[in-house]
Design a protein around this motif. Structure first.
Motif, PDB file in Angstrom:
ATOM      1  N   ARG A   1       0.780  -1.216  -0.226  1.00 49.89           N
ATOM      2  CA  ARG A   1       0.560  -0.150   0.272  1.00 49.89           C
ATOM      3  C   ARG A   1       0.898   1.354  -0.104  1.00 49.89           C
ATOM      4  NH1 ARG A   1      -4.883  -1.726   4.615  1.00 49.89           N
ATOM      5  NH2 ARG A   1      -5.733  -3.393   3.820  1.00 49.89           N
ATOM      6  N   THR A   2       0.419   1.700  -0.578  1.00 51.50           N
ATOM      7  CA  THR A   2       1.266   3.681  -0.727  1.00 51.50           C
ATOM      8  C   THR A   2       0.656   4.236  -0.025  1.00 51.50           C
ATOM      9  OG1 THR A   2       0.006   4.692  -2.399  1.00 51.50           O
ATOM     10  CG2 THR A   2       1.221   2.898  -3.604  1.00 51.50           C
ATOM     11  N   ALA A   3       1.312   5.780   0.583  1.00 54.12           N
ATOM     12  CA  ALA A   3       1.436   6.562   1.180  1.00 54.12           C
ATOM     13  C   ALA A   3      -0.181   7.215   1.038  1.00 54.12           C
ATOM     14  CB  ALA A   3       2.141   8.026   1.289  1.00 54.12           C
ATOM     15  N   SER A   4      -0.618   6.962  -0.312  1.00 53.35           N
ATOM     16  CA  SER A   4      -1.762   8.085  -1.255  1.00 53.35           C
ATOM     17  C   SER A   4      -3.390   7.404  -0.616  1.00 53.35           C
ATOM     18  CB  SER A   4      -2.019   8.906  -2.340  1.00 53.35           C
ATOM     19  OG  SER A   4      -1.605   7.495  -2.702  1.00 53.35           O
ATOM     20  N   GLY A   5      -2.862   5.776  -0.594  1.00 56.39           N
ATOM     21  CA  GLY A   5      -3.717   5.297  -0.053  1.00 56.39           C
ATOM     22  C   GLY A   5      -3.802   4.037  -1.158  1.00 56.39           C
ATOM     23  N   GLY A   6      -2.759   4.049  -1.467  1.00 57.24           N
ATOM     24  CA  GLY A   6      -3.005   3.294  -3.291  1.00 57.24           C
ATOM     25  C   GLY A   6      -2.659   1.853  -2.965  1.00 57.24           C
ATOM     26  N   HIS A   7      -1.938   1.768  -4.369  1.00 52.11           N
ATOM     27  CA  HIS A   7      -1.365  -0.129  -4.550  1.00 52.11           C
ATOM     28  C   HIS A   7      -0.546  -0.115  -5.382  1.00 52.11           C
ATOM     29  CE1 HIS A   7      -4.584  -1.801  -1.554  1.00 52.11           C
ATOM     30  NE2 HIS A   7      -4.895  -1.287  -2.152  1.00 52.11           N
TER      31      HIS A   7
ATOM     32  N   HIS B   1      -6.526   5.382 -12.859  1.00 46.54           N
ATOM     33  CA  HIS B   1      -5.471   5.402 -12.370  1.00 46.54           C
ATOM     34  C   HIS B   1      -4.929   4.300 -11.784  1.00 46.54           C
ATOM     35  CE1 HIS B   1      -7.493   8.986 -10.365  1.00 46.54           C
ATOM     36  NE2 HIS B   1      -8.523   9.082 -10.192  1.00 46.54           N
ATOM     37  N   ILE B   2      -4.461   4.238 -12.680  1.00 47.35           N
ATOM     38  CA  ILE B   2      -3.952   2.444 -12.990  1.00 47.35           C
ATOM     39  C   ILE B   2      -1.473   3.129 -14.048  1.00 47.35           C
ATOM     40  CG2 ILE B   2      -3.346   0.632 -14.339  1.00 47.35           C
ATOM     41  CD1 ILE B   2      -5.740  -0.338 -14.178  1.00 47.35           C
ATOM     42  N   ASP B   3      -1.177   3.574 -13.279  1.00 47.44           N
ATOM     43  CA  ASP B   3       0.377   3.198 -13.731  1.00 47.44           C
ATOM     44  C   ASP B   3       1.168   3.063 -13.919  1.00 47.44           C
ATOM     45  OD1 ASP B   3      -0.844   6.332 -14.401  1.00 47.44           O
ATOM     46  OD2 ASP B   3      -0.145   6.968 -12.129  1.00 47.44           O
ATOM     47  N   THR B   4       2.306   2.657 -14.104  1.00 44.43           N
ATOM     48  CA  THR B   4       3.606   1.856 -14.417  1.00 44.43           C
ATOM     49  C   THR B   4       4.658   2.574 -14.712  1.00 44.43           C
ATOM     50  OG1 THR B   4       3.222   1.712 -16.498  1.00 44.43           O
ATOM     51  CG2 THR B   4       1.955  -0.112 -15.777  1.00 44.43           C
ATOM     52  N   ARG B   5       5.692   1.450 -13.546  1.00 39.73           N
ATOM     53  CA  ARG B   5       6.985   2.429 -13.757  1.00 39.73           C
ATOM     54  C   ARG B   5       8.144   0.974 -13.631  1.00 39.73           C
ATOM     55  NH1 ARG B   5       3.871   5.946 -12.623  1.00 39.73           N
ATOM     56  NH2 ARG B   5       3.593   7.796 -10.849  1.00 39.73           N
ATOM     57  N   ALA B   6       8.986   1.262 -15.137  1.00 40.39           N
ATOM     58  CA  ALA B   6       9.585   0.562 -15.360  1.00 40.39           C
ATOM     59  C   ALA B   6      11.522   0.838 -15.498  1.00 40.39           C
ATOM     60  CB  ALA B   6       8.994   0.103 -16.763  1.00 40.39           C
ATOM     61  N   HIS B   7      11.779   1.133 -16.856  1.00 39.13           N
ATOM     62  CA  HIS B   7      12.943   2.138 -17.240  1.00 39.13           C
ATOM     63  C   HIS B   7      12.585   3.476 -16.961  1.00 39.13           C
ATOM     64  CE1 HIS B   7      15.927  -0.652 -18.123  1.00 39.13           C
ATOM     65  NE2 HIS B   7      14.911  -1.681 -18.333  1.00 39.13           N
ATOM     66  N   GLY B   8      13.528   3.963 -15.797  1.00 41.51           N
ATOM     67  CA  GLY B   8      12.813   5.816 -15.691  1.00 41.51           C
ATOM     68  C   GLY B   8      11.887   6.022 -15.369  1.00 41.51           C
ATOM     69  N   GLY B   9      11.733   4.530 -14.180  1.00 41.30           N
ATOM     70  CA  GLY B   9      10.664   5.198 -13.005  1.00 41.30           C
ATOM     71  C   GLY B   9      11.444   4.703 -11.721  1.00 41.30           C
ATOM     72  N   TYR B  10      10.491   5.330 -10.609  1.00 41.20           N
ATOM     73  CA  TYR B  10      10.977   5.163  -9.155  1.00 41.20           C
ATOM     74  C   TYR B  10       9.307   4.191  -8.402  1.00 41.20           C
ATOM     75  CZ  TYR B  10      15.307   6.737 -10.749  1.00 41.20           C
ATOM     76  OH  TYR B  10      16.622   7.073 -11.808  1.00 41.20           O
ATOM     77  N   VAL B  11      10.305   3.436  -7.522  1.00 41.59           N
ATOM     78  CA  VAL B  11       9.207   4.131  -6.322  1.00 41.59           C
ATOM     79  C   VAL B  11       9.739   4.065  -5.211  1.00 41.59           C
ATOM     80  CG1 VAL B  11       7.628   2.403  -7.714  1.00 41.59           C
ATOM     81  CG2 VAL B  11       9.264   1.593  -6.513  1.00 41.59           C
ATOM     82  N   VAL B  12       9.152   3.841  -3.595  1.00 38.90           N
ATOM     83  CA  VAL B  12      10.096   3.755  -2.500  1.00 38.90           C
ATOM     84  C   VAL B  12       9.816   2.827  -2.127  1.00 38.90           C
ATOM     85  CG1 VAL B  12       9.449   4.966  -0.484  1.00 38.90           C
ATOM     86  CG2 VAL B  12       9.657   6.298  -2.493  1.00 38.90           C
ATOM     87  N   ALA B  13      10.722   2.425  -2.168  1.00 42.77           N
ATOM     88  CA  ALA B  13      11.237   0.599  -1.222  1.00 42.77           C
ATOM     89  C   ALA B  13      10.329   0.482  -0.189  1.00 42.77           C
ATOM     90  CB  ALA B  13      12.324  -0.315  -1.390  1.00 42.77           C
TER      91      ALA B  13
ATOM     92  N   ALA C   1      12.846  12.883  -6.870  1.00 38.26           N
ATOM     93  CA  ALA C   1      14.922  13.351  -7.845  1.00 38.26           C
ATOM     94  C   ALA C   1      15.381  12.941  -6.127  1.00 38.26           C
ATOM     95  CB  ALA C   1      14.558  14.295  -7.673  1.00 38.26           C
ATOM     96  N   THR C   2      14.812  13.008  -5.446  1.00 41.32           N
ATOM     97  CA  THR C   2      16.113  12.487  -4.107  1.00 41.32           C
ATOM     98  C   THR C   2      16.262  11.279  -4.057  1.00 41.32           C
ATOM     99  OG1 THR C   2      15.646  14.702  -2.738  1.00 41.32           O
ATOM    100  CG2 THR C   2      16.354  12.337  -1.709  1.00 41.32           C
ATOM    101  N   ALA C   3      14.932  10.375  -3.938  1.00 42.48           N
ATOM    102  CA  ALA C   3      15.611   8.792  -4.252  1.00 42.48           C
ATOM    103  C   ALA C   3      16.474   7.772  -5.559  1.00 42.48           C
ATOM    104  CB  ALA C   3      13.624   8.495  -3.817  1.00 42.48           C
ATOM    105  N   ALA C   4      15.439   8.805  -6.229  1.00 46.68           N
ATOM    106  CA  ALA C   4      16.621   8.235  -7.639  1.00 46.68           C
ATOM    107  C   ALA C   4      18.301   8.899  -7.487  1.00 46.68           C
ATOM    108  CB  ALA C   4      16.345   9.699  -9.093  1.00 46.68           C
ATOM    109  N   LEU C   5      17.990  10.376  -6.658  1.00 37.17           N
ATOM    110  CA  LEU C   5      20.174  10.283  -6.865  1.00 37.17           C
ATOM    111  C   LEU C   5      20.683   8.938  -5.658  1.00 37.17           C
ATOM    112  CD1 LEU C   5      22.149  12.362  -7.238  1.00 37.17           C
ATOM    113  CD2 LEU C   5      21.087  13.237  -5.274  1.00 37.17           C
TER     114      LEU C   5
END
Length: 231
Positions: free
Chosen positions: A74-80, A102-114, A149-153
């Motif tokens: 679950r994410t901080a905003s209430g999503g998954h 309301h469906i996004d995807t993250r692959a190359h060029g993307g980041y998620v908070v682990a 950006a901070t997470a990516a760095l």
């Protein structure tokens, strides 16, 4: 980050508090992952707008498939976030709304908070580009740019520092191109990106002149290809 096992679903401390600054940023592309981001309904959405979970259920019904059972947070905003292993031989980028509302995807060029089961062909097919797209390596991260950006760095410098002989130069160039897109938007300053990447390159065993030349060239390329775009 606290993790509580609730069967197929993983619930994190993010359910109750925002992600703290020390959370780890996960670069989905280099990690071999595709993360499906199911957002909650926003206050500005028209009445009756489905959330990401509902949109995914509808997508699965149309495809005659069950909702994928995989690692989920679950994410901080209430999503998954649904984690999948990226399919072999296909380079996927980020997407926003391509699979549904309301469906996004993250692959190359993307980041998620682990991250997860293999992404099914019926699900990754709509995301697969019909022809090679150069923009995939510099796809914008659409939400909370400064946090990403901070997470990516952190993620990219860690990847460079841990790169082994034979892939160190490539990893450094890739990291600089990925981080360079945050410079035109002001989320990262060029000097801090250069300093972080040069230090990481030295830790990986590269010579200082190699690091500086590779980072400068890759950042110039990324900035030139991202000027005017929001990070």
């Amino acid at each position: 980050m606290t993790v509580v096992d609730e069967g197929a679903e993983v619930v994190t401390a993010a359910d109750k508090v925002p992600f703290p600054e020390e959370d780890v940023g996960l670069a989905t592309g280099p990690s071999g992952l595709v993360v499906v981001d199911l957002d909650s309904v926003k206050a500005k959405d028209p009445k009756g707008t489905p959330d990401g979970v509902t949109s995914l259920q509808a997508l699965c019904e149309r495809a005659g498939q069950a909702v994928p059972a995989t690692y989920r947070t679950r994410t901080a905003s209430g999503g998954h976030h649904l984690y999948f292993t990226a399919p072999d031989g296909v380079r996927l980028g980020n997407s926003a709304g391509r699979l549904g509302k309301h469906i996004d995807t993250r692959a190359h060029g993307g980041y998620v908070v682990a991250a997860g089961s293999t992404l099914s062909e019926w699900l990754h097919r709509p995301l697969t580009p019909r022809q090679a797209a150069r923009g995939l390596t510099v796809a914008p991260v659409p939400v909370r740019a400064s946090r990403y950006a901070t997470a990516a760095l952190r993620a990219e410098t860690a990847a460079v520092a841990g790169a082994g002989e034979g892939v160190r130069n490539w990893t450094l160039v890739w990291a600089a191109r990925a981080l360079g897109r945050f410079i035109p938007s002001g989320d990262l300053a060029r000097h801090e990106v250069e300093q972080a990447l040069n230090s990481a390159g030295l830790r990986a065993g590269l010579r200082e002149n190699e690091c500086r030349a590779a980072v400068a060239s890759a950042l110039n390329w990324s900035i030139a290809n991202n000027s005017g775009r929001p990070a």
